[in-house]
Design a protein around this motif. Structure first.
Motif, PDB file in Angstrom:
ATOM      1  N   UNK A   1       0.860  -1.180   0.000  1.00 25.30           N
ATOM      2  CA  UNK A   1       0.000   0.000   0.000  1.00 25.30           C
ATOM      3  C   UNK A   1       0.896   1.230   0.000  1.00 25.30           C
ATOM      4  N   UNK A   2       0.889   1.977  -1.107  1.00 24.95           N
ATOM      5  CA  UNK A   2       1.773   3.141  -1.240  1.00 24.95           C
ATOM      6  C   UNK A   2       1.073   4.439  -0.828  1.00 24.95           C
ATOM      7  N   UNK A   3       0.297   4.374   0.223  1.00 29.96           N
ATOM      8  CA  UNK A   3      -0.388   5.560   0.746  1.00 29.96           C
ATOM      9  C   UNK A   3       0.620   6.646   1.094  1.00 29.96           C
ATOM     10  N   UNK A   4       0.355   7.856   0.648  1.00 32.06           N
ATOM     11  CA  UNK A   4       1.261   8.974   0.917  1.00 32.06           C
ATOM     12  C   UNK A   4       1.158   9.396   2.389  1.00 32.06           C
ATOM     13  N   UNK A   5       2.299   9.805   2.954  1.00 27.92           N
ATOM     14  CA  UNK A   5       2.329  10.247   4.349  1.00 27.92           C
ATOM     15  C   UNK A   5       3.563  11.110   4.572  1.00 27.92           C
ATOM     16  N   UNK A   6       3.442  12.056   5.488  1.00 27.70           N
ATOM     17  CA  UNK A   6       4.526  12.975   5.791  1.00 27.70           C
ATOM     18  C   UNK A   6       5.308  12.493   7.005  1.00 27.70           C
ATOM     19  N   UNK A   7       6.570  12.886   7.092  1.00 30.72           N
ATOM     20  CA  UNK A   7       7.407  12.485   8.220  1.00 30.72           C
ATOM     21  C   UNK A   7       6.753  12.858   9.546  1.00 30.72           C
ATOM     22  N   UNK A   8       6.226  14.066   9.634  1.00 34.55           N
ATOM     23  CA  UNK A   8       5.664  14.548  10.897  1.00 34.55           C
ATOM     24  C   UNK A   8       4.421  13.774  11.317  1.00 34.55           C
ATOM     25  N   UNK A   9       3.754  13.121  10.365  1.00 33.73           N
ATOM     26  CA  UNK A   9       2.529  12.395  10.653  1.00 33.73           C
ATOM     27  C   UNK A   9       2.771  10.976  11.163  1.00 33.73           C
ATOM     28  N   UNK A  10       3.986  10.467  11.008  1.00 30.57           N
ATOM     29  CA  UNK A  10       4.257   9.065  11.336  1.00 30.57           C
ATOM     30  C   UNK A  10       4.331   8.876  12.849  1.00 30.57           C
ATOM     31  N   UNK A  11       3.587   7.899  13.335  1.00 23.92           N
ATOM     32  CA  UNK A  11       3.626   7.503  14.742  1.00 23.92           C
ATOM     33  C   UNK A  11       4.228   6.107  14.841  1.00 23.92           C
ATOM     34  N   UNK A  12       4.617   5.666  16.035  1.00 29.09           N
ATOM     35  CA  UNK A  12       5.097   4.288  16.148  1.00 29.09           C
ATOM     36  C   UNK A  12       4.077   3.272  15.626  1.00 29.09           C
ATOM     37  N   UNK A  13       2.812   3.551  15.869  1.00 26.30           N
ATOM     38  CA  UNK A  13       1.760   2.629  15.426  1.00 26.30           C
ATOM     39  C   UNK A  13       1.639   2.625  13.893  1.00 26.30           C
ATOM     40  N   UNK A  14       1.655   3.804  13.280  1.00 24.98           N
ATOM     41  CA  UNK A  14       1.526   3.856  11.820  1.00 24.98           C
ATOM     42  C   UNK A  14       2.786   3.325  11.141  1.00 24.98           C
ATOM     43  N   UNK A  15       3.938   3.525  11.776  1.00 28.39           N
ATOM     44  CA  UNK A  15       5.178   2.955  11.239  1.00 28.39           C
ATOM     45  C   UNK A  15       5.092   1.430  11.212  1.00 28.39           C
ATOM     46  N   UNK A  16       4.687   0.847  12.335  1.00 26.39           N
ATOM     47  CA  UNK A  16       4.566  -0.608  12.400  1.00 26.39           C
ATOM     48  C   UNK A  16       3.544  -1.124  11.391  1.00 26.39           C
ATOM     49  N   UNK A  17       2.435  -0.393  11.242  1.00 29.30           N
ATOM     50  CA  UNK A  17       1.404  -0.812  10.284  1.00 29.30           C
ATOM     51  C   UNK A  17       1.934  -0.763   8.853  1.00 29.30           C
ATOM     52  N   UNK A  18       2.717   0.266   8.531  1.00 32.57           N
ATOM     53  CA  UNK A  18       3.289   0.379   7.201  1.00 32.57           C
ATOM     54  C   UNK A  18       4.273  -0.744   6.905  1.00 32.57           C
ATOM     55  N   UNK A  19       5.102  -1.083   7.870  1.00 31.47           N
ATOM     56  CA  UNK A  19       6.041  -2.189   7.705  1.00 31.47           C
ATOM     57  C   UNK A  19       5.273  -3.501   7.544  1.00 31.47           C
TER      58      UNK A  19
END
Length: 266
Positions: free
Chosen positions: A111-129
């Protein structure tokens, strides 16, 4: 996506390659309901393989399975959230029970959903991985014994040229896709003694319906024109035809490699 009948007709007419070694083999494709994944499903089915595919989009998956079933190339579709590793393992076991040991794995889902550095949380990082990298390892782990039993197999991990181009506004996605190069090489070394080949297929900007709808604007068209050496749109079937080669016996001594299909951009 091209129509199933057209893909089968072109192959039988000799326009594109046919791979006899794929006939009857069990092929598993993740994220196969739409876009590039749907083209993988279509093309492997047209080669006479026993195809299974997973996707979280049940409606699109069922529609594709029905469409291909009408053309005589009926794949097996299973709804699966690949971020749920227990569900992934169960779905792979179900494919094995229905179609036999898995000879080819195409790790396509992402899923290549766009996201900004400032928006990334530990939870969203783990979900993206989880959606872009983790399932590739665990799917490969789950089919290794099948491939050992068969005396070999092919694992194709989908990467992306996005990290090579230093694309912005999706740092977790780009991180995941860069990591796939290491995953491929590590698996290739460990699994090579069993005749299991592992390669990375790296698409450029493929003109799927999603890409056209969400991100292809006039600036994007200019970037494609300037970036690609070949003047033309990169289509899902361009990736599918490379995947067929990497899955077939024709590539029997190719492993731990990156195959870029991008019109010459990277």
């Amino acid at each position: 996506m091209t129509s199933p009948a057209n893909a089968a007709d072109r192959q039988s007419a000799g326009t594109y390659a046919c791979y006899p070694s794929l006939a009857g083999r069990t092929v598993l494709i993740t994220g196969g309901a739409t876009g590039i994944g749907a083209s993988f499903v279509e093309h492997f089915a047209a080669q006479g393989a026993r195809v299974a595919f997973f996707d979280i989009d049940a409606a699109a998956g069922e529609a594709l399975a029905d469409q291909l079933g009408d053309s005589g190339h009926a794949p097996l579709f299973l709804t699966c959230d690949l971020a749920d590793i227990d569900a992934l393992r169960k779905a792979i076991a179900d494919v094995r029970s229905a179609l036999g040991p898995i000879s080819v794995l195409v790790n396509n889902a992402a899923n290549d959903k766009r996201h900004l550095i400032a928006e990334v949380t530990p939870e969203s990082f783990d979900a993206g991985i989880a959606v872009n990298l983790r399932h590739q390892f665990f799917a490969a782990q789950a089919v290794v014994d099948d491939m050992k039993q068969l005396g070999g197999g092919s694992i194709i991990n989908l990467g992306s040229i996005s990290w090579m181009l230093k694309n912005g506004n999706m740092p977790v996605y780009v991180t995941s896709k860069a990591a796939i190069a290491g995953l491929t090489r590590g698996l290739a070394r460990d699994l090579g003694p069993f005749g299991i080949r592992v390669n990375t297929l790296l698409p450029g900007w493929v003109m799927t319906e999603k890409q056209r709808r969400l991100w292809l604007d006039e600036a994007g068209k200019r970037a494609l024109k300037a970036g690609q050496c070949l003047d033309g749109e990169l289509l899902p079937e361009d990736l599918a035809r490379m995947a067929l080669f990497l899955a077939a016996d024709d590539s029997r001594m190719i492993t731990a490699q990156d195959f870029i299909v991008d019109g010459g951009w990277a």
